[in-house]
Enzyme design. Structure first.
Site, PDB file in Angstrom:
ATOM      1  N   ASP A 167       0.676  -1.127  -0.290  1.00 33.48           N
ATOM      2  CA  ASP A 167      -0.119   0.068   0.135  1.00 33.48           C
ATOM      3  C   ASP A 167       0.898   1.271  -0.021  1.00 33.48           C
ATOM      4  OD1 ASP A 167      -2.035   1.859   0.216  1.00 33.48           O
ATOM      5  OD2 ASP A 167      -2.909   0.953   2.157  1.00 33.48           O
ATOM      6  N   ASP A 364      -1.138   5.445  -6.654  1.00 31.27           N
ATOM      7  CA  ASP A 364      -1.636   4.429  -5.657  1.00 31.27           C
ATOM      8  C   ASP A 364      -1.527   2.896  -6.117  1.00 31.27           C
ATOM      9  OD1 ASP A 364      -2.566   3.962  -2.924  1.00 31.27           O
ATOM     10  OD2 ASP A 364      -4.556   4.021  -3.522  1.00 31.27           O
TER      11      ASP A 364
END
Length: 484
Positions: A167, A364
């Site tokens: 992440d 992301d």
């Protein structure tokens, strides 16, 4: 003024985002292999169930004098999906993805408004418990109903092997730990702190504890809580542990040992934070760079996560920017988008961070579908629709408003789509990274979506098959296609 000229002039006045200018150096169309894409959606449900491989069989980490590489695996190499058809798998992933986006935008909104991320604290949750150079494997988590990619990581001494969500939008590393007051289901056994000789609680006055957004002290030991905007959270002891990725290990990494965890992490034991904050894994090991290549979401092939590896000379590069209000996110300097070889007339301000810290566009790993400000998305979609007038359209699916029935097609020609960066740098996207199957019957959708937020996000569907490098030392992001 003749009628045609007047009509064109009126169109420009009515739809200021709709006009564009030609780019002579760009391809105008690209081929999408429809048959191959549909076959991949079927292969997921025809293969034998996968079993989790022991940590020491995950593949040998290779290294040079300055960096180490570790294998990354698709979700199909972990275990067979629990979904019975590809459409239900897609809908589950999109639902999870929408929650992810809400989490990111909520966090940024709170910071800009002067609140702490502690204001994300979930109902009924508190801190009271109820009972160097590295690489790691990444796997797609889509079979778990999520859009994240997983990394195979060893925790403790001797290392216990677990899957962690990779992440770039988070900083705090954590995993579920025994005893579990409340733990969700994960693919691997719950980590037992007593089994590790390197497990060490952090004190309340440690710099790591003081860097947490939400912490509490109990008997001199640091407790942590991390809450996400989608309602997910983890609560537990903040400790240091030995982390092993591939052939290398690093000691004394601050990590949350969660005894009370809830949310949509689906299958993974926890999270490896790759964000830009001081508690993230790259920051703690003083990495000068890291990179990953995300394999196709429906693939069982392998790729790598690398730390301290250089950006390849042939990579398309763009500025890596930071937000003075929130150091976690990796913003990219983008100047525009083109469709069919024509640059859309979108003001560059649509991709920039304003003085308050709002806006901008981030890269992301945890978001699947690229989100763009509504006006920007409408401009992109309309240009794409104009270039696909010959394809049969069909009903929208979930957040996708532009879909096609390609069931009778072997392959199709679609408008080329590219990202544009400063200094004339251009990143063309493969057709399969923006026109994707949502079922096994031939329904394909344009894989972008609008957002009401000022924050835009480049998601992992658009990053697939590309080595994405974050040069932290020189503030650059690099994209190298076909380097998985």
């Amino acid at each position: 003024m003749d009628l045609l000229s007047y009509s064109l002039f009126s169109l420009l006045l009515t739809f200021p985002f709709a006009y564009s200018r030609s780019l002579s150096h760009s391809s105008t169309t690209i081929i999408l292999d429809v048959k191959a894409s549909i076959q991949k959606t079927k292969d997921i449900f025809s293969t034998d169930a996968k079993t989790t491989m022991p940590f020491n069989q995950q593949g040998k980490g290779s290294s040079s004098s300055s960096w180490v590489t570790m294998e990354l695996h698709s979700r199909n190499s972990i275990q067979k999906t629990s979904h019975t058809d590809y459409k239900s798998l897609t809908l589950a992933r999109l639902q999870r993805d929408s929650a992810r986006v809400r989490s990111l935008t909520t966090r940024l909104d709170l910071v800009i408004q002067g609140f702490s991320t502690s204001d994300l604290k979930p109902l009924g949750s508190d801190l009271e418990f109820k009972a160097e150079d590295l690489q790691g494997p990444i796997v797609s988590g889509t079979s778990q109903g999520s859009g994240e990619y997983f990394s195979r990581v060893g925790i403790g001494k001797p290392p216990s092997s677990v899957y962690l969500v990779l992440d770039t939008g988070s900083d705090v590393n954590w995993l579920q730990c025994a005893p579990c007051a409340d733990c969700y289901q994960q693919a691997d056994p719950i980590f037992e702190p007593a089994s590790s000789t390197s497990y060490s609680p952090l004190t309340c006055d440690s710099k790591e504890c003081k860097s947490l957004d939400v912490s509490e002290c109990r008997n001199g030991s640091c407790l942590y809580e991390v809450s996400y905007g989608d309602g997910s959270y983890t609560v537990g002891d903040y400790v240091t542990e030995t982390i092993t990725l591939g052939s290398a290990s690093v000691e004394n990494v601050a990590i949350g040992c969660g005894h009370n965890n809830e949310g949509l992490f689906v299958g993974a034991a926890g999270l490896l934070g790759l964000g830009g904050g001081s508690l993230s894994f790259p920051s703690q090991i003083n990495a000068t760079s890291f990179s990953y290549c995300l394999v196709d979401r429906d693939s069982d092939s392998a790729s790598t996560l690398e730390f301290n590896s250089p950006i390849l000379p042939s990579a398309v590069t763009a500025p890596l920017l930071r937000n003075h209000e929130l150091d976690t996110f990796y913003y990219i300097g983008m100047t525009g988008l083109s469709v069919g070889g024509e640059l859309l007339s979108i003001p560059e301000s649509a991709f920039k961070i304003d003085e308050s810290g709002n806006g901008g566009i981030i890269v992301d790993s945890g978001t699947a579908i690229t989100r763009l400000q509504t006006d920007v998305y409408n401009s992109l979609r309309d240009a794409f629709v104009k270039g696909t007038e010959g394809l049969p359209s069909t009903n929208s699916v979930a957040l996708f408003d532009t879909c096609y029935d390609l069931s009778s097609k072997y392959s199709v020609e679609v408008p080329a789509l590219s990202f544009h960066f400063p200094d004339g740098k251009v990143l063309p996207l493969p057709a399969k990274n923006y026109l994707i199957p949502v079922d096994s019957d031939g329904t394909f959708c344009f894989a972008f979506a609008p957002t009401a937020s000022a924050l835009s996000i480049i998601g992992n569907v658009q990053q697939q098959g590309t080595r994405v490098s974050f040069d932290l030392a020189n503030s650059r992001i690099g994209f190298e296609p076909n380097k998985c």
